[in-house]
Write a protein that holds these residues in place. Sequence first.
Motif, short mmCIF file in Angstrom:
data_model
loop_
_atom_site.label_atom_id
_atom_site.label_comp_id
_atom_site.label_asym_id
_atom_site.label_seq_id
_atom_site.Cartn_x
_atom_site.Cartn_y
_atom_site.Cartn_z
N PRO A 249 0.82 -1.21 0.00
CA PRO A 249 0.00 0.00 0.00
C PRO A 249 0.86 1.27 0.00
N TYR A 250 0.41 2.24 -0.76
CA TYR A 250 1.02 3.56 -0.86
C TYR A 250 2.36 3.55 -1.60
N LEU A 251 3.30 2.67 -1.18
CA LEU A 251 4.61 2.66 -1.83
C LEU A 251 4.49 2.23 -3.28
N GLY A 252 3.70 1.19 -3.56
CA GLY A 252 3.52 0.75 -4.94
C GLY A 252 2.88 1.82 -5.79
N PHE A 253 1.85 2.47 -5.25
CA PHE A 253 1.20 3.57 -5.98
C PHE A 253 2.18 4.71 -6.21
N GLY A 254 2.99 5.04 -5.21
CA GLY A 254 3.95 6.14 -5.35
C GLY A 254 4.99 5.87 -6.42
N LEU A 255 5.51 4.64 -6.46
CA LEU A 255 6.50 4.30 -7.49
C LEU A 255 5.90 4.37 -8.89
N GLY A 256 4.69 3.84 -9.04
CA GLY A 256 4.04 3.92 -10.34
C GLY A 256 3.76 5.35 -10.76
N LEU A 257 3.36 6.18 -9.80
CA LEU A 257 3.08 7.59 -10.11
C LEU A 257 4.34 8.32 -10.57
N VAL A 258 5.47 8.07 -9.89
CA VAL A 258 6.73 8.71 -10.27
C VAL A 258 7.15 8.26 -11.67
N LEU A 259 7.03 6.97 -11.96
CA LEU A 259 7.41 6.47 -13.28
C LEU A 259 6.52 7.07 -14.37
N ALA A 260 5.22 7.17 -14.10
CA ALA A 260 4.31 7.74 -15.09
C ALA A 260 4.60 9.22 -15.33
N LEU A 261 4.87 9.96 -14.25
CA LEU A 261 5.20 11.38 -14.39
C LEU A 261 6.48 11.56 -15.20
N LEU A 262 7.48 10.75 -14.88
CA LEU A 262 8.75 10.85 -15.60
C LEU A 262 8.56 10.53 -17.08
N ALA A 263 7.82 9.45 -17.37
CA ALA A 263 7.60 9.08 -18.77
C ALA A 263 6.80 10.16 -19.49
N GLY A 264 5.79 10.72 -18.83
CA GLY A 264 4.97 11.73 -19.48
C GLY A 264 5.72 13.02 -19.76
N VAL A 265 6.51 13.47 -18.78
CA VAL A 265 7.26 14.72 -18.97
C VAL A 265 8.29 14.57 -20.09
N LEU A 266 8.96 13.43 -20.13
CA LEU A 266 9.98 13.23 -21.16
C LEU A 266 9.37 13.02 -22.54
N GLU A 267 8.16 12.43 -22.59
CA GLU A 267 7.55 12.13 -23.88
C GLU A 267 6.82 13.34 -24.47
N PHE A 268 6.06 14.05 -23.63
CA PHE A 268 5.21 15.13 -24.15
C PHE A 268 5.80 16.53 -23.91
N GLN A 269 6.61 16.69 -22.84
CA GLN A 269 7.27 17.96 -22.54
C GLN A 269 6.26 19.11 -22.46
N SER A 270 5.14 18.87 -21.80
CA SER A 270 4.12 19.90 -21.64
C SER A 270 3.27 19.57 -20.43
N LEU A 271 2.35 20.49 -20.12
CA LEU A 271 1.44 20.25 -19.00
C LEU A 271 0.47 19.11 -19.28
N TYR A 272 0.36 18.71 -20.55
CA TYR A 272 -0.51 17.58 -20.90
C TYR A 272 -0.12 16.33 -20.12
N ALA A 273 1.19 16.12 -19.92
CA ALA A 273 1.66 14.94 -19.19
C ALA A 273 1.18 14.99 -17.74
N LEU A 274 1.31 16.14 -17.09
CA LEU A 274 0.90 16.25 -15.69
C LEU A 274 -0.61 16.08 -15.54
N VAL A 275 -1.38 16.67 -16.46
CA VAL A 275 -2.83 16.57 -16.39
C VAL A 275 -3.28 15.13 -16.61
N SER A 276 -2.71 14.46 -17.61
CA SER A 276 -3.12 13.08 -17.90
C SER A 276 -2.77 12.14 -16.76
N VAL A 277 -1.57 12.27 -16.19
CA VAL A 277 -1.19 11.41 -15.07
C VAL A 277 -2.07 11.71 -13.86
N ALA A 278 -2.36 12.99 -13.63
CA ALA A 278 -3.23 13.35 -12.50
C ALA A 278 -4.62 12.74 -12.65
#
Length: 353
Positions: A249-278
Amino acid sequence: MTFSNAQRQAMAWAAIAAAALLLLWLLAPVLMPFLVAAVLAYALHPAVEALARRRVPRMVAVGLVEAGAILALLGLLLLMVPILSKELPLLREQIPMLAARLNETLAPWLAEYGIDLKLDIASIKAFVLKYLDANLEDWLATALSSARIGGSFVLAIAGNAVLVPVVLFYLLMDWPRVVDRARQAVPPRFRPAVEGFVAECDAVLGQYLRGQLLVMALLAIYYSVGLALFGFDLAVPIGVFTGLAMFIPYLGFGLGLVLALLAGVLEFQSLYALVSVAVVYGSGQVVESLFLTPRLVGERIGMHPIMVIFALLAFGHLFGFIGVLVALPVSALLVVAVRRMRVAYLGSRLYLG
């Protein structure tokens, strides 16, 4: 001062319990791999017994089940390979560009409030080239250097990685005898009550494990589909990793969230990544916390959804991360104990007057 037989028996059991707790406290570092192996043996022995009932030799059944468990764990770890292989080159290319963009946008805004902040692009490029452009030999050299610095820690991890599978193998081989010896250690007059309690606890824990596995599978599908709909290239590995890691609990969700944010920022380089992950992870957390876990896990173990949320918060507050990890299975055992205490209370002289 003389004591009755009941008082002497109670004092003897209290002394035995205190000595056992003291021994557990003193030997906690040594007992940890054995406890981990015992928990895994409890979770895996139904599969071994199922194969044994189909006339598979017990040693072969144990080997197949343990190999399957190890492969499942390795598969979870290997989900990180495509993520790292794709993200590290992107990090190497994008970090200097992101730093320059921050200098262009953030520095003037902070200067309006009297904050002089400017990133050193040359130093950032040197850092990135040094640590993210290293080849395999450099990574191995760094790992060996770290192993020399923290040798005892590395040796402890390596020792446990070897010891746990060995202990697990012998526990699964001897599981019926271990259970029978534990049963014989119970005084005969207490045996029917203890066996009934253990059988009920076993049924409740089985329901918990099945419910938890169902929650993990549903979340893995949800996060994979959600990220894919938003156009993430690594939607499947990140989504499956997040869903399977929800067992913690919590740790697994946190790791997945960090990976998704990192992938989104590097792939889209815009606020679209943050909004979609959120959107994906925010809605997923709400559904998991308020519906999936309370309904699929809590109801299976006889706990109201409010009690599931309370158990997670209470155990986390009292025991930290370990408390969150064991909150639901321990609460399931407490539910069985409280249920039996209630029945005893309703039949007691204290209640009937």
